[in-house]
Design an enzyme around this catalytic site. Structure first.
Site, PDB file in Angstrom:
ATOM      1  CG  ASN A   8      -1.695   1.183   1.284  1.00 51.07           C
ATOM      2  OD1 ASN A   8      -1.842   1.901   0.366  1.00 51.07           O
ATOM      3  ND2 ASN A   8      -2.229   1.354   2.678  1.00 51.07           N
ATOM      4  CE  LYS A  10       0.012   3.435   4.711  1.00 52.58           C
ATOM      5  NZ  LYS A  10       0.328   3.515   6.102  1.00 52.58           N
ATOM      6  CG  HIS A  97      -5.801   1.732   5.277  1.00 58.42           C
ATOM      7  ND1 HIS A  97      -5.325   2.653   6.183  1.00 58.42           N
ATOM      8  CD2 HIS A  97      -4.589   0.856   5.220  1.00 58.42           C
ATOM      9  CE1 HIS A  97      -4.225   2.378   6.390  1.00 58.42           C
ATOM     10  NE2 HIS A  97      -3.786   1.339   5.714  1.00 58.42           N
ATOM     11  CD  GLU A  99      -2.872   5.748   6.876  1.00 56.97           C
ATOM     12  OE1 GLU A  99      -2.753   5.611   5.645  1.00 56.97           O
ATOM     13  OE2 GLU A  99      -1.638   5.082   7.543  1.00 56.97           O
ATOM     14  CD  GLU A 169      -3.297  -2.714   7.507  1.00 60.40           C
ATOM     15  OE1 GLU A 169      -2.324  -2.932   7.017  1.00 60.40           O
ATOM     16  OE2 GLU A 169      -4.010  -2.084   7.062  1.00 60.40           O
ATOM     17  N   GLY A 175       2.638   1.830  10.937  1.00 59.42           N
ATOM     18  CA  GLY A 175       3.525   3.058  10.778  1.00 59.42           C
ATOM     19  C   GLY A 175       4.294   3.440  12.262  1.00 59.42           C
ATOM     20  CB  SER A 215       5.197  -1.828  11.892  1.00 64.70           C
ATOM     21  OG  SER A 215       4.872  -0.680  12.489  1.00 64.70           O
ATOM     22  N   GLY A 236       2.746  -0.955   4.306  1.00 66.92           N
ATOM     23  CA  GLY A 236       2.802   0.273   4.026  1.00 66.92           C
ATOM     24  C   GLY A 236       4.049   0.636   3.544  1.00 66.92           C
ATOM     25  N   GLY A 237       4.944   1.231   4.986  1.00 74.15           N
ATOM     26  CA  GLY A 237       6.072   1.974   4.571  1.00 74.15           C
ATOM     27  C   GLY A 237       6.994   1.373   3.661  1.00 74.15           C
TER      28      GLY A 237
HETATM   29  P1  PGA Z   1       2.827   0.215   7.658  1.00 66.67           P
HETATM   30  O1  PGA Z   1       1.467   0.405   7.189  1.00 66.67           O
HETATM   31  O2  PGA Z   1       3.382  -0.876   7.387  1.00 66.67           O
HETATM   32  O3  PGA Z   1       3.619   1.530   7.292  1.00 66.67           O
HETATM   33  O4  PGA Z   1       2.876   0.278   9.158  1.00 66.67           O
HETATM   34  C1  PGA Z   1       0.545  -0.725   7.057  1.00 66.67           C
HETATM   35  C2  PGA Z   1      -0.778  -0.212   6.205  1.00 66.67           C
HETATM   36  O5  PGA Z   1      -1.173   1.144   6.508  1.00 66.67           O
HETATM   37  O6  PGA Z   1      -1.306  -0.681   5.616  1.00 66.67           O
END
Ligand code: PGA
Length: 256
Positions: A8, A10, A97, A99, A169, A175, A215, A236-237
């Protein structure tokens, strides 16, 4: 399609230079590698979807959209429809998600509508669920997960539930560099499966893929996915770095 490595990206990859660079590194990292057990699904920002999906067409690499409206067209300024995403090369859609839930007021009811419309457009929904830090501290994880599943999957048929993907998640892990222990993740997987067996009558064989997200990096992928008995990860990251992301996919494939 045994294991899934979902990236992802983002709201990142701003310039064309960055975009081309990302694709170049991704292509380099994929060179000479075959993924038989693992499918790689990358969800770039919608404006890059067509470009990405045109540039890399390879077995076991798929594209997804990070969010879409539930309607296919109409007066919804600024929105993107699932039909458009499909047309531009997406086969998957991330829905709900955290967010989106916390920054844009996405509710379980909206998640439910989006899952229906994703299916209608031949997109496989990846529904995100998980508790926040307060809910975790007050021991409400089960309650939150149950509610998100019951409301998010309301009125879906057993066969649709079986075909979708659920990503657990925990919001506090996104993050932050913090992850639950492998056995905690496994506990939530069992909980999700129990809810789906009770509510939809799914057998173990009919269960949807259940991913872990929050993470994830190549150092912890083994623990949070393989040891925890999960079907894959939502990254994500680290998905911003094709090098690390492909390494995660190789770990799922059991190559390193
Ligand atoms: P992250 O994000 O791997 O940066 O923690 C995961 C996500 O938001 O799907």
């Amino acid at each position: 399609m045994n294991k899934l490595a979902v990236g992802n990206i983002k709201m990142n990859i701003i310039s064309k230079i960055e975009r081309d660079n990302y694709l170049k590194i991704l292509r380099d990292k994929l060179k000479g590698k075959t993924f038989e057990e693992t499918s790689i699904i990358i969800c770039p920002p919608a404006v890059h979807l067509e470009y990405f999906s045109e540039k890399i067409k390879k077995g076991n690499i798929f594209w997804g959209i990070q969010n879409a409206h539930w309607e296919n067209s109409g007066s919804y300024t600024g929105e993107i429809s699932p039909a458009m995403a499909k047309e531009m090369g997406a086969d998957f859609e991330i829905i709900g998600h955290s967010e989106r839930r916390s920054n844009f007021g996405e509710t379980n009811d909206m998640v439910n509508k989006k899952i229906f419309s994703a299916f209608k457009n031949n997109l496989i929904p990846i529904m995100c669920i998980g508790e926040n830090i307060d809910e975790r501290k007050s021991g409400e994880t089960k309650k939150v997960v149950l509610n998100q599943i019951l409301e998010g999957l309301k009125d879906l048929t057993k066969s649709k539930v079986s075909k979708m993907i659920i990503a657990y998640e925990p919001v506090w892990s996104i993050g932050t560099g913090e992850t639950p222990r492998g056995e905690e993740i496994m506990g939530v997987r069992i909980l999700i499966q129990k809810i789906l067996a009770d509510q939809f009558g799914l057998t173990i064989k009919q269960m949807p893929k259940i991913l872990y997200g929050g993470s994830v990096d190549y150092k912890n992928a083994r623990e949070v996915c393989l040891s925890a008995g999960m079907d894959g990860v939502l990254v994500g990251g680290e998905s911003l770095y094709p090098d690390s992301f492909i390494k995660i996919a190789e770990i799922l494939e059991d190559k390193i």
